[in-house]
Write a protein that holds these residues in place. Structure first.
Motif, PDB file in Angstrom:
ATOM      1  N   MET A 311      70.195 -53.514 -18.089  1.00 30.13           N
ATOM      2  CA  MET A 311      69.767 -54.256 -19.266  1.00 30.13           C
ATOM      3  C   MET A 311      69.302 -53.316 -20.378  1.00 30.13           C
ATOM      4  O   MET A 311      69.542 -53.569 -21.563  1.00 30.13           O
ATOM      5  N   GLN A 312      68.630 -52.219 -20.007  1.00 26.35           N
ATOM      6  CA  GLN A 312      68.232 -51.238 -21.022  1.00 26.35           C
ATOM      7  C   GLN A 312      69.458 -50.631 -21.707  1.00 26.35           C
ATOM      8  O   GLN A 312      69.476 -50.454 -22.929  1.00 26.35           O
ATOM      9  N   LYS A 313      70.485 -50.338 -20.925  1.00 28.00           N
ATOM     10  CA  LYS A 313      71.702 -49.788 -21.523  1.00 28.00           C
ATOM     11  C   LYS A 313      72.374 -50.811 -22.431  1.00 28.00           C
ATOM     12  O   LYS A 313      72.882 -50.456 -23.507  1.00 28.00           O
ATOM     13  N   VAL A 319      71.856 -52.203 -30.014  1.00 26.61           N
ATOM     14  CA  VAL A 319      71.225 -51.604 -31.198  1.00 26.61           C
ATOM     15  C   VAL A 319      72.198 -50.663 -31.906  1.00 26.61           C
ATOM     16  O   VAL A 319      72.320 -50.665 -33.139  1.00 26.61           O
ATOM     17  N   ILE A 320      72.914 -49.865 -31.120  1.00 23.97           N
ATOM     18  CA  ILE A 320      73.885 -48.936 -31.721  1.00 23.97           C
ATOM     19  C   ILE A 320      74.989 -49.714 -32.444  1.00 23.97           C
ATOM     20  O   ILE A 320      75.404 -49.354 -33.562  1.00 23.97           O
ATOM     21  N   ALA A 321      75.465 -50.801 -31.798  1.00 20.21           N
ATOM     22  CA  ALA A 321      76.508 -51.604 -32.446  1.00 20.21           C
ATOM     23  C   ALA A 321      75.997 -52.237 -33.736  1.00 20.21           C
ATOM     24  O   ALA A 321      76.723 -52.295 -34.746  1.00 20.21           O
ATOM     25  N   ALA A 322      74.723 -52.723 -33.729  1.00 16.86           N
ATOM     26  CA  ALA A 322      74.157 -53.310 -34.954  1.00 16.86           C
ATOM     27  C   ALA A 322      74.051 -52.270 -36.058  1.00 16.86           C
ATOM     28  O   ALA A 322      74.360 -52.548 -37.233  1.00 16.86           O
ATOM     29  N   LEU A 323      73.622 -51.056 -35.711  1.00 15.60           N
ATOM     30  CA  LEU A 323      73.544 -49.991 -36.716  1.00 15.60           C
ATOM     31  C   LEU A 323      74.918 -49.653 -37.276  1.00 15.60           C
ATOM     32  O   LEU A 323      75.086 -49.436 -38.481  1.00 15.60           O
ATOM     33  N   ILE A 324      75.899 -49.622 -36.390  1.00 16.40           N
ATOM     34  CA  ILE A 324      77.253 -49.325 -36.857  1.00 16.40           C
ATOM     35  C   ILE A 324      77.744 -50.413 -37.808  1.00 16.40           C
ATOM     36  O   ILE A 324      78.353 -50.136 -38.858  1.00 16.40           O
TER      37      ILE A 324
END
Length: 455
Positions: A311-313, A319-324
Motif C-alpha cells: 500500500m505504501q508503494k 503521488v508520482i503519477a499526480a505530480l507527473i
C-alpha cells in the motif's frame, strides 16, 4: 550315493568356512574388549541374612573353608579366599551367582601419574584406557555380527570423546547403532548421538529405530545455541535446521558450535526474536518496544507487513503519477500560451509586412485605417503653400489639405499628429525630430508632405 553325499558335505563345509570368515572379519572390523584382569569363581553365600554376610552360611561355611564373605555392592555375596579378590583401588569387579557359584570378573584400574583411569567393563572383557590415559567407552558394533542362527551387535571399545562420525569410522558406536534415514534404502546403520537416544531429535539423520519421525532439513543442520529447555549443557550441541542463506547473529541456530560459546557470533535477543519480513529469507531479528511497527515481526505477521509495504508503494506511485500529470498540465498550458503569442506575433508581422508601406493621397485618408493596430501611432504632416523663391508658384490648397489630413488622423485615433505648414527646412527638421521622439519604440510611422512635386 557316496559321491553325492560327498558333494553335499563339501558344500556344507564351504558354507561353514564362509560363515566363520564372515564372523572373523566382523570381529576384526571393530576393536573388541580386552580380556578381564581377573576372572575367577568361588562359593556363594546363601540363607537368611546373606545380603549382610550374616547368614549361617556366611558365618560358618565360609570360615570353615578358609574363605571370607565379600559384599559385592548388590544382593550377591560371595565366599572367596582372602587373596582371591584384588584391592578396591586396583580393580573394579562384577559378581554373578548361578547354581550357587559366584563368578567374579574384574577390570584393572590404570595409574597415570597423578590420576587413575579405570577400565570399563564391556561384554566379556574390559575397555582399557589409551596409552595417554584417554578413557574408553563400551559400545556396540556398527554392523551386526551374523552367525549361525543369530544376528546382533557385539560389544566393542571406542574412545570416550569420539563423535558419531569418528565412531562410525571405527565401526563401534558408543551409544549404539541406529538407522541412517539419509541413505537411499533407509536400512543402513549409523552411530547414534548420546543426547538423542531417549528423546530423538527429528532432524538428526540417524534415528534409533525407524525413520517415521525424521524431518529432513532443506538447508542443512546447525547447532542450537539455546539447547533443550532446562538443559543448559545442551547449548551448542542440539542439532537444528538452518535457514536459507547466512544466519543472522540473533539466530539461535548457527552453522558452527563455536558460534554458541561466550564471545561467539551468537547474540541473544533481550525482548524476544522475530523474523525480518523485508527479506525473502526472513532472517532472525530482535524485537523493539513496538512489535507491530517496522519489518521485525512474528513470522505470522509478515503477510500484514507485506500488505502495508504494498500500500505504501501504491501511495508513492499515485503521488508520482499526480505530480507527473500536474507537470504535463502546466506544460500544456505553457505550450498553448506560447503558441498563441507566437501565432499572434506571426500574424501581426505578416500583416505589417503586407501593409508596411501605406501612401496617403488627398481624398483617400481612409485607406490608412489599418494603421490603428500600431502600438504608437504618430503622423507627421508637412504642407507648403507659399514659397520664398519667386520661381515657385503658391499652392493655396496645400495648407488646407494638410489641415484636413491632420484632422482626419486625429479622428482616426493617432496618438500624435505633427503638422508643419509653410515649413522651412529648419521647420521640417524639427518636425522630423519631434515625430521620431514620439514614435520611439514603434514599428511604423506615417509621414505626409503636401507641396510641389509631392502629394
Amino acid at each position: 550315493f557316496a559321491n553325492r553325499w560327498g558333494v553335499r558335505g563339501m558344500r556344507a563345509f564351504r558354507v561353514a568356512v564362509a560363515l566363520w570368515l564372515i564372523n572373523f572379519g566382523c570381529a576384526r572390523a571393530f576393536p573388541k574388549p580386552s580380556a578381564f584382569f581377573l576372572h575367577d569363581r568361588c562359593d556363594s553365600c546363601t540363607g537368611a541374612g546373606a545380603g549382610r554376610c550374616a547368614s549361617l552360611d556366611c558365618n560358618r561355611t565360609c570360615p570353615a573353608k578358609g574363605n571370607v564373605c565379600y559384599a559385592t555392592g548388590s544382593k550377591v555375596r560371595c565366599c572367596c579366599r582372602p587373596g582371591q579378590r584384588p584391592k578396591e583401588d586396583a580393580a573394579k569387579c562384577r559378581f554373578n551367582v548361578k547354581n550357587n557359584v559366584c563368578t567374579m570378573s574384574c577390570c584393572r584400574i590404570f595409574d597415570f601419574g597423578d590420576h587413575k583411569v579405570p577400565a570399563v567393563m564391556c561384554g566379556n572383557g574390559c575397555c582399557n584406557p589409551g596409552t595417554h590415559g584417554a578413557a574408553h567407552k563400551c559400545g556396540r558394533s556398527l554392523q551386526p555380527l551374523s552367525g549361525l542362527g543369530h544376528s546382533k551387535h557385539e560389544p566393542c571399545c571406542v574412545t570416550g570423546d569420539a563423535n558419531p562420525e569418528e565412531q562410525q569410522a571405527s565401526q563401534c558406536c558408543a551409544d549404539g547403532p541406529g538407522v541412517n534415514c539419509e541413505s537411499r534404502s533407509r536400512n543402513e546403520t549409523c552411530c547414534l548421538d548420546g543426547p538423542h537416544i531417549l528423546e530423538p531429535n527429528p532432524h538428526v539423520p540417524c534415528q534409533p529405530k525407524d525413520c517415521s519421525a525424521y524431518s529432513r532439513c532443506d538447508h542443512g543442520l546447525g547447532f542450537d545455541c539455546e539447547g533443550r529447555p532446562g538443559d543448559p549443557k545442551s547449548k551448542g550441541k542440539e542439532p537444528c535446521c538452518l535457514r536459507p542463506g547466512i544466519p543472522s547473529i540473533h539466530d539461535q541456530c548457527q552453522v558452527f558450535a563455536s558460534d554458541c560459546r561466550d564471545g561467539g557470533r551468537y547474540v541473544p535477543c533481550m525482548r524476544g526474536a522475530g523474523v525480518d519480513c523485508s527479506y525473502t529469507s526472513k532472517s532472525i531479528c530482535c524485537f523493539t518496544d513496538t512489535r507491530d511497527e517496522g519489518p521485525c515481526r512474528i513470522e505470522e505477521s509478515c503477510a500484514a507487513y507485506e500488505h502495508e509495504v504494498f500500500m505504501q508503494k501504491i501511495t508513492q506511485w499515485a503521488v508520482i503519477a499526480a505530480l507527473i500529470l500536474c507537470c504535463l498540465a502546466l506544460s500544456y498550458r505553457a505550450y498553448t500560451y506560447l503558441k498563441r503569442r507566437i501565432d499572434s506575433r506571426r500574424d501581426r508581422l505578416r500583416e505589417q509586412r503586407r501593409q508596411h508601406e501605406v501612401l496617403l493621397t488627398s481624398g483617400a485618408v481612409e485607406s490608412a485605417s489599418p494603421l490603428q493596430r500600431h502600438p504608437v501611432r504618430v503622423a507627421l504632416v508637412i504642407s507648403c503653400s507659399k514659397y520664398a523663391h519667386a520661381e515657385y508658384e503658391d499652392l493655396p490648397n496645400a495648407d488646407r489639405g494638410g489641415d484636413a489630413i491632420r484632422e482626419k488622423f486625429a479622428n482616426l485615433g493617432y496618438d500624435k499628429v505633427v503638422h508643419k505648414s509653410d515649413a522651412t527646412r529648419e521647420d521640417m527638421e524639427d518636425g522630423f525630430k519631434e515625430a521620431l521622439q514620439r514614435a520611439d519604440g514603434s514599428d511604423d510611422a506615417l509621414i505626409v508632405r503636401r507641396s510641389h512635386a509631392v502629394q
